[in-house]
Design a protein around this motif. Structure first.
Motif, PDB file in Angstrom:
ATOM      1  N   GLU A 443       0.534  -1.266   0.118  1.00 43.38           N
ATOM      2  CA  GLU A 443      -0.043  -0.218  -0.643  1.00 43.38           C
ATOM      3  C   GLU A 443       0.412   1.083  -0.091  1.00 43.38           C
ATOM      4  N   LEU A 444       1.738   1.201  -0.780  1.00 45.57           N
ATOM      5  CA  LEU A 444       2.863   2.056  -1.381  1.00 45.57           C
ATOM      6  C   LEU A 444       2.437   3.827  -0.818  1.00 45.57           C
ATOM      7  N   ILE A 445       1.489   3.841  -2.014  1.00 41.69           N
ATOM      8  CA  ILE A 445       0.590   5.642  -2.405  1.00 41.69           C
ATOM      9  C   ILE A 445       0.277   5.977  -1.186  1.00 41.69           C
ATOM     10  N   GLU A 446      -0.968   4.435  -0.381  1.00 37.17           N
ATOM     11  CA  GLU A 446      -1.049   5.503   0.702  1.00 37.17           C
ATOM     12  C   GLU A 446      -0.621   6.126   1.934  1.00 37.17           C
ATOM     13  N   THR A 447       0.269   4.798   2.789  1.00 36.10           N
ATOM     14  CA  THR A 447       1.537   5.204   3.426  1.00 36.10           C
ATOM     15  C   THR A 447       1.765   5.937   2.970  1.00 36.10           C
ATOM     16  N   ALA A 448       2.952   5.906   2.088  1.00 32.96           N
ATOM     17  CA  ALA A 448       3.776   7.192   1.640  1.00 32.96           C
ATOM     18  C   ALA A 448       3.372   8.718   1.311  1.00 32.96           C
ATOM     19  N   PHE A 449       2.272   8.398   0.922  1.00 29.45           N
ATOM     20  CA  PHE A 449       1.886  10.494   0.861  1.00 29.45           C
ATOM     21  C   PHE A 449       1.412  10.364   2.621  1.00 29.45           C
ATOM     22  N   ASP A 450       0.935   9.468   3.308  1.00 32.89           N
ATOM     23  CA  ASP A 450       0.160  10.160   5.208  1.00 32.89           C
ATOM     24  C   ASP A 450       1.402  10.392   5.851  1.00 32.89           C
ATOM     25  N   GLU A 451       2.595  10.083   5.189  1.00 33.72           N
ATOM     26  CA  GLU A 451       3.713   9.347   6.351  1.00 33.72           C
ATOM     27  C   GLU A 451       4.923  10.994   5.551  1.00 33.72           C
ATOM     28  N   LYS A 502      -7.510  13.598  -5.900  1.00 35.32           N
ATOM     29  CA  LYS A 502      -7.201  15.204  -5.544  1.00 35.32           C
ATOM     30  C   LYS A 502      -6.327  15.857  -5.040  1.00 35.32           C
ATOM     31  N   MET A 503      -6.686  17.262  -5.216  1.00 34.78           N
ATOM     32  CA  MET A 503      -5.178  17.727  -5.610  1.00 34.78           C
ATOM     33  C   MET A 503      -4.589  17.461  -4.462  1.00 34.78           C
ATOM     34  N   GLU A 504      -4.733  17.518  -3.325  1.00 39.67           N
ATOM     35  CA  GLU A 504      -3.654  17.760  -2.231  1.00 39.67           C
ATOM     36  C   GLU A 504      -2.315  16.456  -2.724  1.00 39.67           C
ATOM     37  N   ASP A 505      -2.699  15.660  -3.701  1.00 41.08           N
ATOM     38  CA  ASP A 505      -2.581  14.675  -3.665  1.00 41.08           C
ATOM     39  C   ASP A 505      -1.106  14.475  -4.712  1.00 41.08           C
ATOM     40  N   TYR A 506      -1.438  15.594  -5.574  1.00 38.56           N
ATOM     41  CA  TYR A 506      -0.412  16.374  -6.305  1.00 38.56           C
ATOM     42  C   TYR A 506       0.900  17.359  -6.384  1.00 38.56           C
ATOM     43  N   GLU A 507       0.453  18.188  -4.661  1.00 42.60           N
ATOM     44  CA  GLU A 507       1.125  18.856  -3.686  1.00 42.60           C
ATOM     45  C   GLU A 507       2.073  17.753  -3.598  1.00 42.60           C
ATOM     46  N   THR A 508       1.586  16.540  -2.588  1.00 37.29           N
ATOM     47  CA  THR A 508       2.007  15.550  -1.702  1.00 37.29           C
ATOM     48  C   THR A 508       3.684  14.920  -2.928  1.00 37.29           C
ATOM     49  N   ILE A 509       2.821  14.490  -4.418  1.00 32.07           N
ATOM     50  CA  ILE A 509       3.502  14.374  -4.978  1.00 32.07           C
ATOM     51  C   ILE A 509       4.455  15.184  -5.639  1.00 32.07           C
ATOM     52  N   LEU A 546      -0.538  23.833 -10.581  1.00 32.33           N
ATOM     53  CA  LEU A 546      -0.413  24.451  -9.443  1.00 32.33           C
ATOM     54  C   LEU A 546       0.123  24.204  -8.181  1.00 32.33           C
ATOM     55  N   ASN A 547      -0.412  22.640  -7.596  1.00 27.88           N
ATOM     56  CA  ASN A 547      -0.075  21.776  -6.615  1.00 27.88           C
ATOM     57  C   ASN A 547       0.939  21.008  -7.206  1.00 27.88           C
ATOM     58  N   LEU A 548       1.381  20.985  -8.342  1.00 23.54           N
ATOM     59  CA  LEU A 548       2.875  19.815  -8.920  1.00 23.54           C
ATOM     60  C   LEU A 548       4.305  21.504  -7.810  1.00 23.54           C
ATOM     61  N   ARG A 549       3.840  22.482  -8.400  1.00 25.57           N
ATOM     62  CA  ARG A 549       4.707  23.475  -8.000  1.00 25.57           C
ATOM     63  C   ARG A 549       4.783  23.782  -6.469  1.00 25.57           C
ATOM     64  N   LYS A 550       3.661  23.813  -5.433  1.00 23.92           N
ATOM     65  CA  LYS A 550       3.393  24.191  -4.753  1.00 23.92           C
ATOM     66  C   LYS A 550       4.316  23.232  -3.878  1.00 23.92           C
ATOM     67  N   GLY A 551       4.462  21.972  -4.338  1.00 22.05           N
ATOM     68  CA  GLY A 551       5.230  20.720  -3.264  1.00 22.05           C
ATOM     69  C   GLY A 551       6.455  21.116  -4.108  1.00 22.05           C
ATOM     70  N   LEU A 552       7.016  20.837  -5.409  1.00 19.97           N
ATOM     71  CA  LEU A 552       8.754  21.481  -5.333  1.00 19.97           C
ATOM     72  C   LEU A 552       9.112  22.078  -5.147  1.00 19.97           C
ATOM     73  N   ASP A 553       8.062  23.816  -4.523  1.00 14.02           N
ATOM     74  CA  ASP A 553       9.244  24.116  -4.412  1.00 14.02           C
ATOM     75  C   ASP A 553       9.103  24.444  -2.886  1.00 14.02           C
ATOM     76  N   SER A 554       7.982  23.549  -2.447  1.00 13.81           N
ATOM     77  CA  SER A 554       9.110  23.195  -0.613  1.00 13.81           C
ATOM     78  C   SER A 554      10.047  23.185  -0.376  1.00 13.81           C
ATOM     79  N   LEU A 555      10.749  22.631  -1.635  1.00 12.73           N
ATOM     80  CA  LEU A 555      12.176  23.144  -1.024  1.00 12.73           C
ATOM     81  C   LEU A 555      12.958  23.371  -2.184  1.00 12.73           C
TER      82      LEU A 555
END
Length: 705
Positions: A443-451, A502-509, A546-555
């Protein structure tokens, strides 16, 4: 009579010791004529000559052979008595010669096979007990933690293969091996997860052990759901209270350790509210007191800050604007900025923010005012990243660093903190801060996104542990995690792009992609050219981008990619194909000194291994590729874009260490270990070794024995 005849042939040819194998496999005289060389070898006929002689003997006789007689007295007995007695005598002699000396008789009991006690067959199922009677989805990670603390959740229960439905339900609710909470609750039902989703459905077969095994297999999970009453989720784990007490530095009261942090937070908020109340205008304060207070505060302000304040005042006077209402904010901001500590390249630097840059938008537009205190923003982790990325950009531009690989190497050096990403040897200490996550391969997607979504600071080195695998992550499991999660992200979210997800998934991605690029993982090279252009250039991107940008820009990687176009080539560069020459060159053997016996044994094994690599590269080993071998040795199926910190190597160990010729590996130091023969154990045939290599390289789990 056929069995006795084939035994007679074998005894005549000196192969009487293997006659029992022919009996066990029910091979009579006629069937023996049709046996191939492979089948004779499987029956224990080892040499080529021994395989040819029985064939000629059998084909030359069309009638049943006479049984050889050991004595004249035996002539009156049945034709099969002499081979049977001779076989028993051979067994006794072998038992006496190879007796263990324990005093127990090793003479086999000549009992018919149907009289021997057969072992009862069993089946072990995996069960997850849920508490909510209306639950229709697989429990999340946080829900599983609550269930486990309440002694629900995950258990493995063993059944007899012949158990009926009532036996299954009884064992599930047993006190010791099952879930005792399911007793007297009005019934429970068995569910399973639907394919490719997390919805639960009833197990649509009789609940006998044989039917459950046939429907779910040995790896399937069965979810237990109460029907009438919800189960209690109150934790049964006894918490250990710490008796040690410490005094609060603000109010002086004493609290226990586990209550102290909560009190300090409340006490600090109360203290701040008191300070803000004291700053309100008090009509009883005279102008003299105000002047004295201003003089005391000015004595505490450093000279460099006083100079900056004078510059602000003079610029305001010259422009004719008035910022008296913001004087207190400006002074307070300058004091904070002069003491603000930032960490860059592992060194502490005192950053004094220029007043002209922070507080004055333009000297021509001096009437505009700044409503937000930028120093407060800089105190957040997000602003720390922004400041750090800006400094990195300035350095890259000033030094004309244009190679995207060199850009990534510089960013990794300055952004990633904590423990070293790679180690050079097993003895290297693994000290330093890490972001620890625990994920499930299934269950890699779910557990990785949560962590990953729960991490507040992404800069420390990621430390990964897979459920149930006893590997300490010093680099190998992290590379394995990035390889697996990027593959699942590609399949689920980008083939094609799914805007309904879910858009928040793309931020985590986006966060996972940034972590993988900076921490020696795979580069996300599955993004389309159009998507990469929209990601870094479009002024009106979609919600996904937009959500991908937000996730990438976290670093800070979105800022880097939009400012340095050459950096984007990393997303579009395809990895090179791994060839036989590349694999042999990459996996360098670590031989002993020339001329030693150990060196000759290592050379024999390495020669077999190179032949195996040729078999793999030509596609003759099913489900095994050169990438599988590299992945087994390093945790990565391709060479990282920044290269391996420690070059992959092949080491050799004597087979008596593991009592097997099965290869092992240490992915943290990129080491593949091949067993070599010893004085007690010779090297098997190439066919057996190739089978062992297939078995090893087809598995990537950590901690297998």
């Amino acid at each position: 009579m056929a069995e006795k005849s084939i035994q007679a042939v074998l005894f005549e040819l000196g192969l009487g010791t293997i006659s029992q194998r022919f009996i066990e496999h029910k091979i009579n005289f006629e069937l023996a004529k049709k046996l191939s060389d492979e089948e004779l070898s499987a029956l224990g006929v080892g040499t080529i000559g021994d395989r040819i002689r029985p064939k000629e003997k059998l084909n030359s006789q069309n009638t049943e052979l006479p049984v050889p007689h050991s004595s004249p007295q035996a002539s009156g007995s049945t034709s099969g008595s002499t081979p049977r007695s001779l076989l028993d005598r051979i067994r006794r002699e072998r038992s006496l010669l190879f007796s263990s000396g324990s005093g127990k008789s090793n003479i086999p009991k000549n009992l018919p096979r149907n009289q021997k006690k057969s072992k009862e067959k069993t089946w072990t199922g995996t069960f997850i007990c849920m508490a909510d009677k209306s639950q229709g989805r697989v429990p999340s990670v946080s829900e599983k933690e609550v269930l486990i603390k309440a002694q629900l959740g995950f258990k493995r229960i063993q059944f007899c293969l012949e158990d009926k439905e009532e036996d299954v339900l009884a064992k599930i609710s047993e006190n010791e091996t099952g879930f005792y909470q399911l007793q007297d609750i009005g019934g429970f039902e068995l569910l399973r997860c639907r394919q490719n989703c997390r919805q639960l459905e009833l197990v649509d077969c009789p609940w006998t052990v044989r039917d459950l095994k046939a429907t779910l297999g040995s790896q399937g999970k069965i979810y237990l759901r109460p029907i009438q009453i919800n189960l209690s989720t109150q934790s049964t784990v006894q918490s250990t209270h710490i008796e040690k007490r410490e005094a609060c530095k603000t109010c002086g009261d004493s609290f226990s350790i586990h209550e102290l942090r909560k009190h300090v937070k409340l006490c600090h908020e109360k203290d701040l509210s008191n300070e803000s109340d004291s700053e309100l205008y008090d009509p009883h304060i005279t102008e003299t007191n105000v002047e004295e207070t201003d003089e005391i505060q000015s004595e505490k302000i450093p000279d460099n800050i006083m100079e900056n304040m004078e510059q602000v005042e003079s610029s305001n006077n010259n422009s004719g604007s008035s910022v008296n209402s913001n004087n207190e904010t400006i002074i307070e901001s300058i004091i904070v900025s002069s003491t603000y500590q930032s960490s860059l390249d592992g060194k502490e630097v005192n950053d004094v923010i220029p007043i002209d840059d922070v507080f004055l938008q333009s000297r021509d537009d001096s009437s505009s005012a700044i409503n937000v205190d930028p120093v407060d923003n800089l105190m957040t982790d997000e602003s720390n990243i922004i400041t750090l990325i800006n400094n990195c950009l300035n350095y890259l531009i000033e030094n004309s660093i244009n190679d995207p690989v060199d850009i990534l190497r510089y960013l990794q050096k300055n952004i990633v903190t904590g423990r070293e990403l790679e180690i050079s040897s097993i003895e290297t200490p693994t000290d330093g801060d890490t972001n620890f996550i625990s994920v499930d391969r299934h269950e890699l997607i779910e557990t990785a996104f949560d962590e990953v979504g729960a991490l507040t600071d992404l800069r420390p080195t990621l430390e990964v542990q897979f459920y149930g695998e006893n590997a300490v992550d010093s680099g190998g499991p992290r590379k394995e995690f990035f390889r697996l999660i990027l593959r699942e992200i590609k399949e689920k979210y980008f083939e094609p792009v799914r805007p309904f997800a879910k858009m928040e998934d793309y931020e985590t991605i986006g966060k996972i992609l940034a972590l993988s690029m900076l921490q020696n993982g795979k580069i996300p090279q599955f993004l389309d050219f159009s998507l990469v252009d929209e990601l870094f250039e479009s002024s009106s991107p979609s919600l996904v981008v937009l959500n991908l940008r937000k996730g990438l820009d976290s670093l800070g990687l979105y800022k880097i990619g939009s400012s340095l176009p050459q950096f984007r080539h990393l997303f579009n560069t395809k990895p090179p194909i791994l060839t036989l020459k590349g694999a042999i060159t990459m996996l360098k053997p670590n031989f002993s000194e020339p001329g030693t016996n150990r060196r000759s044994l290592q050379t024999r094994v390495y020669s077999v291994f190179t032949k195996y690599l040729r078999e793999v590269s030509s596609g003759r080993r099913e489900n095994i590729s050169l990438h599988s071998i590299l992945m087994f040795a390093t945790g990565a199926d391709e060479e990282p874009i920044l290269g391996f910190a420690v070059g992959p190597e092949i080491c050799f160990s004597e087979s008596e260490t593991y009592n097997s010729f099965l290869p092992t590996s240490n992915t943290c130091i990129n080491r593949l270990t091949l067993p070599i023969p010893s004085a007690e154990k010779d090297l098997p045939t190439n066919e057996i070794l190739f089978h062992l290599y297939d078995l090893a390289f087809a598995n990537t789990y950590y901690g297998l024995s």
